[in-house]
Design an enzyme around this catalytic site. Structure first.
Site, PDB file in Angstrom:
ATOM      1  N   GLY A  45       0.820  -1.205   0.000  1.00  0.00           N
ATOM      2  CA  GLY A  45       0.000   0.000   0.000  1.00  0.00           C
ATOM      3  C   GLY A  45       0.850   1.248   0.000  1.00  0.00           C
ATOM      4  O   GLY A  45       2.074   1.183   0.043  1.00  0.00           O
ATOM      5  N   GLU A  61      -0.587   0.547  -6.076  1.00  0.00           N
ATOM      6  CA  GLU A  61       0.417   0.190  -5.074  1.00  0.00           C
ATOM      7  C   GLU A  61       0.677  -1.317  -5.066  1.00  0.00           C
ATOM      8  O   GLU A  61       1.816  -1.752  -4.939  1.00  0.00           O
ATOM      9  CB  GLU A  61      -0.015   0.666  -3.681  1.00  0.00           C
ATOM     10  CG  GLU A  61       0.105   2.160  -3.484  1.00  0.00           C
ATOM     11  CD  GLU A  61       1.547   2.642  -3.376  1.00  0.00           C
ATOM     12  OE1 GLU A  61       2.468   1.829  -3.114  1.00  0.00           O
ATOM     13  OE2 GLU A  61       1.776   3.852  -3.548  1.00  0.00           O
ATOM     14  N   GLU A  65       4.409  -2.694  -5.853  1.00  0.00           N
ATOM     15  CA  GLU A  65       5.150  -3.375  -4.789  1.00  0.00           C
ATOM     16  C   GLU A  65       5.226  -4.890  -4.951  1.00  0.00           C
ATOM     17  O   GLU A  65       6.086  -5.519  -4.335  1.00  0.00           O
ATOM     18  CB  GLU A  65       4.551  -3.024  -3.428  1.00  0.00           C
ATOM     19  CG  GLU A  65       4.727  -1.563  -3.098  1.00  0.00           C
ATOM     20  CD  GLU A  65       4.231  -1.147  -1.745  1.00  0.00           C
ATOM     21  OE1 GLU A  65       4.588  -0.037  -1.314  1.00  0.00           O
ATOM     22  OE2 GLU A  65       3.488  -1.919  -1.104  1.00  0.00           O
ATOM     23  N   PRO A  82      -5.279   8.398  15.321  1.00  0.00           N
ATOM     24  CA  PRO A  82      -4.079   9.230  15.407  1.00  0.00           C
ATOM     25  C   PRO A  82      -2.926   8.435  16.018  1.00  0.00           C
ATOM     26  O   PRO A  82      -3.110   7.652  16.945  1.00  0.00           O
ATOM     27  CB  PRO A  82      -4.505  10.383  16.318  1.00  0.00           C
ATOM     28  CG  PRO A  82      -5.996  10.466  16.122  1.00  0.00           C
ATOM     29  CD  PRO A  82      -6.444   9.030  15.953  1.00  0.00           C
ATOM     30  N   GLU A 113      11.182  -6.848  -0.262  1.00  0.00           N
ATOM     31  CA  GLU A 113      10.900  -8.281  -0.356  1.00  0.00           C
ATOM     32  C   GLU A 113       9.396  -8.458  -0.245  1.00  0.00           C
ATOM     33  O   GLU A 113       8.698  -7.604   0.281  1.00  0.00           O
ATOM     34  CB  GLU A 113      11.609  -8.977   0.820  1.00  0.00           C
ATOM     35  CG  GLU A 113      11.544 -10.466   0.867  1.00  0.00           C
ATOM     36  CD  GLU A 113      12.299 -11.026   2.081  1.00  0.00           C
ATOM     37  OE1 GLU A 113      12.170 -12.234   2.305  1.00  0.00           O
ATOM     38  OE2 GLU A 113      12.970 -10.269   2.798  1.00  0.00           O
TER      39      GLU A 113
END
Length: 151
Positions: A45, A61, A65, A82, A113
């Site tokens: 992500g 993403e 990745e 938060p 990886e």
């Protein structure tokens, strides 16, 4: 242009990609190649680009990745507590899919990886990704419809 006077959190998109067979359920993780949490395992992500749809960002993403493409994702939820990201207040919209076989994959972009892990034996994870995987796995157990894609 209108200026918004209030602080806003950053937006990210993450993917919980499962492979499920008769024996076990595994999840695809990437080892982070950059800070924060460099060297830790995490979900594929990253940040949503300006004027980019959130689901498109999740697919982008995942491709960057892991090299995995062509999935139909369903939304798990949004995570915005938060402190979940040391870079600042960040909200992540999370998507999932279930595959019946492991696709070809290769780590790329900022992933050092990639690998499959059983959901019962996860390594230490970055951010709040263990909570996210637990929630997505709960959807599976409850029978909430999640896409199954054949490769």
């Amino acid at each position: 242009m209108y200026q918004y006077n209030y602080p806003r959190p950053a937006l990210t998109a993450d993917v919980v990609l499962f492979v499920k067979n008769d024996k076990e359920t595994r999840v695809l993780l990437i080892r982070r190649g950059k800070e924060p949490f460099m060297g830790s395992w995490a979900l594929p992500g990253g940040f949503v680009d300006e004027n980019e749809d959130i689901k498109d960002a999740a697919l982008r993403e995942l491709k960057e990745e892991t090299g995995i493409v062509g999935l139909d994702l369903i939304q798990v939820g949004a995570y915005g507590k938060p402190g979940r990201d040391p870079r600042g207040h960040t909200v992540s919209v999370v998507y999932t899919a279930i595959l019946d076989s492991e696709p070809e994959y290769q780590a790329g972009d900022d992933a050092a990886e990639a690998g499959w892990f059983t959901i019962d034996e996860l390594p230490g994870l970055a951010f709040d990704h263990e909570e996210i995987i637990t929630d997505a796995a709960r959807m599976l157990k409850l029978g909430i419809p999640v896409t199954v894609t054949k490769n």
